[in-house]
Structure formats: structure tokens, C-alpha cells
Design a protein around this motif. Structure first.
Motif, PDB file in Angstrom:
ATOM      1  N   TYR A 171       0.821  -1.215   0.000  1.00 40.70           N
ATOM      2  CA  TYR A 171       0.000   0.000   0.000  1.00 40.70           C
ATOM      3  C   TYR A 171       0.854   1.264   0.000  1.00 40.70           C
ATOM      4  CZ  TYR A 171      -4.419  -2.392   0.426  1.00 40.70           C
ATOM      5  OH  TYR A 171      -5.524  -3.153   0.149  1.00 40.70           O
ATOM      6  N   HIS A 172       1.830   1.310   0.906  1.00 41.74           N
ATOM      7  CA  HIS A 172       2.581   2.554   1.106  1.00 41.74           C
ATOM      8  C   HIS A 172       3.435   2.883  -0.130  1.00 41.74           C
ATOM      9  CE1 HIS A 172       4.944   5.106   4.256  1.00 41.74           C
ATOM     10  NE2 HIS A 172       4.395   5.828   3.322  1.00 41.74           N
ATOM     11  N   TYR A 173       4.125   1.875  -0.634  1.00 43.74           N
ATOM     12  CA  TYR A 173       4.965   2.081  -1.831  1.00 43.74           C
ATOM     13  C   TYR A 173       4.146   1.889  -3.109  1.00 43.74           C
ATOM     14  CZ  TYR A 173       8.334   0.919  -5.494  1.00 43.74           C
ATOM     15  OH  TYR A 173       9.027   0.871  -6.680  1.00 43.74           O
TER      16      TYR A 173
ATOM     17  N   ASN B 127       9.943  12.684  -0.694  1.00 42.70           N
ATOM     18  CA  ASN B 127       9.942  12.259   0.711  1.00 42.70           C
ATOM     19  C   ASN B 127       9.890  10.740   0.836  1.00 42.70           C
ATOM     20  OD1 ASN B 127       9.882  14.931   1.489  1.00 42.70           O
ATOM     21  ND2 ASN B 127       7.696  14.973   1.966  1.00 42.70           N
ATOM     22  N   HIS B 128       9.068  10.108   0.008  1.00 45.95           N
ATOM     23  CA  HIS B 128       8.943   8.653   0.109  1.00 45.95           C
ATOM     24  C   HIS B 128      10.208   7.942  -0.377  1.00 45.95           C
ATOM     25  CE1 HIS B 128       4.742   9.515   0.985  1.00 45.95           C
ATOM     26  NE2 HIS B 128       4.769   8.347   1.596  1.00 45.95           N
ATOM     27  N   ALA B 129      10.770   8.399  -1.493  1.00 50.42           N
ATOM     28  CA  ALA B 129      12.012   7.778  -1.974  1.00 50.42           C
ATOM     29  C   ALA B 129      13.104   7.908  -0.904  1.00 50.42           C
ATOM     30  CB  ALA B 129      12.448   8.436  -3.286  1.00 50.42           C
TER      31      ALA B 129
ATOM     32  N   GLY C 176       2.486  13.695   8.772  1.00 56.19           N
ATOM     33  CA  GLY C 176       3.733  14.340   8.373  1.00 56.19           C
ATOM     34  C   GLY C 176       4.919  13.449   8.615  1.00 56.19           C
ATOM     35  N   ARG C 177       6.032  14.084   8.955  1.00 54.66           N
ATOM     36  CA  ARG C 177       7.283  13.358   9.100  1.00 54.66           C
ATOM     37  C   ARG C 177       8.122  13.989  10.203  1.00 54.66           C
ATOM     38  NH1 ARG C 177       8.847  10.548   4.788  1.00 54.66           N
ATOM     39  NH2 ARG C 177       6.995  10.285   3.526  1.00 54.66           N
ATOM     40  N   THR C 178       9.016  13.165  10.738  1.00 54.43           N
ATOM     41  CA  THR C 178      10.055  13.687  11.624  1.00 54.43           C
ATOM     42  C   THR C 178      11.391  13.487  10.923  1.00 54.43           C
ATOM     43  OG1 THR C 178       8.726  13.220  13.563  1.00 54.43           O
ATOM     44  CG2 THR C 178      11.096  13.448  13.918  1.00 54.43           C
TER      45      THR C 178
ATOM     46  N   ILE D 182      11.411   9.749   9.212  1.00 53.83           N
ATOM     47  CA  ILE D 182      10.426   8.706   9.500  1.00 53.83           C
ATOM     48  C   ILE D 182       9.061   9.259   9.126  1.00 53.83           C
ATOM     49  CG2 ILE D 182       9.273   7.408  11.325  1.00 53.83           C
ATOM     50  CD1 ILE D 182      11.887   7.033  12.682  1.00 53.83           C
ATOM     51  N   ASP D 183       8.358   8.498   8.313  1.00 57.86           N
ATOM     52  CA  ASP D 183       7.010   8.864   7.871  1.00 57.86           C
ATOM     53  C   ASP D 183       6.041   8.541   9.005  1.00 57.86           C
ATOM     54  OD1 ASP D 183       4.534   9.034   6.554  1.00 57.86           O
ATOM     55  OD2 ASP D 183       5.330   8.182   4.694  1.00 57.86           O
ATOM     56  N   VAL D 184       5.305   9.539   9.479  1.00 61.05           N
ATOM     57  CA  VAL D 184       4.302   9.259  10.512  1.00 61.05           C
ATOM     58  C   VAL D 184       2.881   9.555  10.027  1.00 61.05           C
ATOM     59  CG1 VAL D 184       5.832   9.389  12.507  1.00 61.05           C
ATOM     60  CG2 VAL D 184       4.702  11.471  11.725  1.00 61.05           C
ATOM     61  N   TRP D 185       2.679   9.553   8.705  1.00 66.24           N
ATOM     62  CA  TRP D 185       1.310   9.508   8.200  1.00 66.24           C
ATOM     63  C   TRP D 185       0.735   8.158   8.659  1.00 66.24           C
ATOM     64  CZ3 TRP D 185      -1.125  12.060   3.586  1.00 66.24           C
ATOM     65  CH2 TRP D 185      -0.509  13.278   3.265  1.00 66.24           C
ATOM     66  N   GLU D 186      -0.559   8.101   8.895  1.00 63.42           N
ATOM     67  CA  GLU D 186      -1.147   6.825   9.340  1.00 63.42           C
ATOM     68  C   GLU D 186      -0.926   5.708   8.328  1.00 63.42           C
ATOM     69  OE1 GLU D 186      -5.207   7.407  10.516  1.00 63.42           O
ATOM     70  OE2 GLU D 186      -4.627   8.052  12.521  1.00 63.42           O
ATOM     71  N   HIS D 187      -0.846   6.059   7.033  1.00 65.23           N
ATOM     72  CA  HIS D 187      -0.669   4.997   6.031  1.00 65.23           C
ATOM     73  C   HIS D 187       0.675   4.274   6.203  1.00 65.23           C
ATOM     74  CE1 HIS D 187       0.976   8.291   3.090  1.00 65.23           C
ATOM     75  NE2 HIS D 187       1.994   7.648   3.626  1.00 65.23           N
ATOM     76  N   ALA D 188       1.592   4.871   6.981  1.00 64.45           N
ATOM     77  CA  ALA D 188       2.894   4.233   7.204  1.00 64.45           C
ATOM     78  C   ALA D 188       2.808   3.082   8.200  1.00 64.45           C
ATOM     79  CB  ALA D 188       3.903   5.268   7.698  1.00 64.45           C
TER      80      ALA D 188
HETATM   81 FE   FE2 Z   1       3.917   7.904   3.405  1.00 60.54          FE
END
Ligand code: FE2
Length: 194
Positions: free
Chosen positions: A25-27, A72-74, A122-124, A156-162
Motif C-alpha cells: 500500500y505505502h509504496y 519524501n517517500h524515496a 507528516g514526518r520527523t 520517518i514517515d508518521v502519516w497513518e498509512h505508514a
Molecule cells: Fe507515506
């Protein structure tokens, strides 16, 4: 044309912290959708032929959001690798972390607290400023530290989808366990090259 690069690890490499289904899902869906959407948005605009970084630094609204999320994802995938026991940074990066945070454990504590308390999707990030100082910061939505002239080292991705498929609402469990996956070689390469 912006491309969705392959993951830098096998789909099962991040188990048990990040499952294949989460990556599907995430990727396979979220990250891919940002790249596909960006390609459709830039068609026929001045952004065609620019690098992702150039688009991030010169766009706004939908084009910025999709370009930044593609980047951001890459970057996040590059920050991860198969879990390791005693997964610690070394050399000049470790020295920099110790200088700034006192101990490695203090860095992990501050980073984790920022990630758990990031109110937004978002992200940290661990970033380096223009003077070479290390700093932890949170971004929301598609936020990216490049726009504030920081050099990103780790995210680190902290969106819920992560984490929601596997960890449900337990963001803290996801954040705590992800430290075994951090690719400190990649983080060091970002620290050294800039
Ligand atoms: Fe994400």
C-alpha cells in the motif's frame, strides 16, 4: 517524466517491523500515486524536464505536494534496511549526534518524542543546517526541509498509512521499533556529502 524507483530492499526485508502488505500500500499505491499524479500535473508546464528537487523548490499547491511526497517517500525508503541488532551509527555522524544530543539514547528519545507528538500527517526529520548543526524537526503534510534550506539526513514517515495496517493506531510502537531498521550507512552518506 518522473519515475517510481524500485525499493532498495526486498518486500519482506523489513519484517517484522514493516510488513509486505504495508509496503504494497505505502509504496505500491501511495508513493506510486504521488509520482503518477505529478507526471500528469506537470505535462505541458515549465516543470517538465526539471529535477524533483528543482520542482520542490519552485512550485506550490498540488505540484509541490506531489513532488515533495514523491521525494519524501524515496528518501524514507533509502533510510530503511533489514533489521539489525545493536543498529547504531558510527564515525563522524555518531560524533555529531553525541555533540548535539549528549548520548545516542538521548537523540533517539528526542526524535521519538517528536515523531509521536507530531500532530499532523507528516514526518520527523534529522537535518543539518547551513552551519553543519544537527537538528530534529517535524513537518506536516508534504512538508520538506529543503524549502527551509536544511539538508535532510533521516526521515520517518508518521502519516497513518505508514503504520495503520500493521500497528493500527499505535504510532509509538511503530516509531520505537523502526530504529532497528535505520540504514545508518545512508544517513552517514547524506551527512558526509553535503
Ligand atoms: Fe507515506
Amino acid at each position: 517524466m518522473f519515475t517510481l524507483l524500485p525499493l532498495p530492499f526486498e518486500k519482506d526485508a523489513l519484517l517484522p517491523v514493516i510488513s509486505e502488505e504495508t509496503l504494497d500500500y505505502h509504496y505500491g499505491k501511495h508513493h506510486k500515486a504521488y509520482v503518477d499524479k505529478l507526471n500528469s500535473l506537470v505535462q505541458g508546464t515549465n516543470f517538465e524536464g526539471k529535477t524533483l528537487e528543482e520542482v520542490i523548490l519552485s512550485s506550490e499547491w498540488a505540484i509541490f505536494n506531489n513532488a515533495a511526497q514523491a521525494w519524501n517517500h524515496a528518501f524514507y525508503w533509502n533510510c530503511l534496511r533489514a533489521p539489525k541488532e545493536s543498529n547504531l551509527p558510527e564515525g563522524q555522524l555518531l560524533e555529531g549526534l553525541l555533540q548535539t544530543f549528549g548520548t545516542f539514547e538521548a537523540f533517539v528519545e528526542q526524535f521519538s518524542t517528536a515523531a509521536v507528538n507530531n500532530f499532523w500527517s507528516g514526518r520527523t526529520w534529522l537535518v543539518k543546517d547551513q552551519e553543519g548543526k544537527l537538528k530534529i524537526l517535524n513537518t506536516s503534510n508534504a512538508g520538506n526541509p529543503l524549502t527551509d534550506h536544511y539538508i535532510p539526513l533521516l526521515t520517518i514517515d508518521v502519516w497513518e498509512h505508514a503504520y495503520y495496517i500493521q500497528h493500527r493506531n499505535a504510532r509509538a510502537a511503530y516509531v520505537q521499533s523502526i530504529f532497528s531498521l535505520i540504514n545508518w550507512d545512508f544517513v552517514t552518506s547524506q551527512f558526509m556529502k553535503n
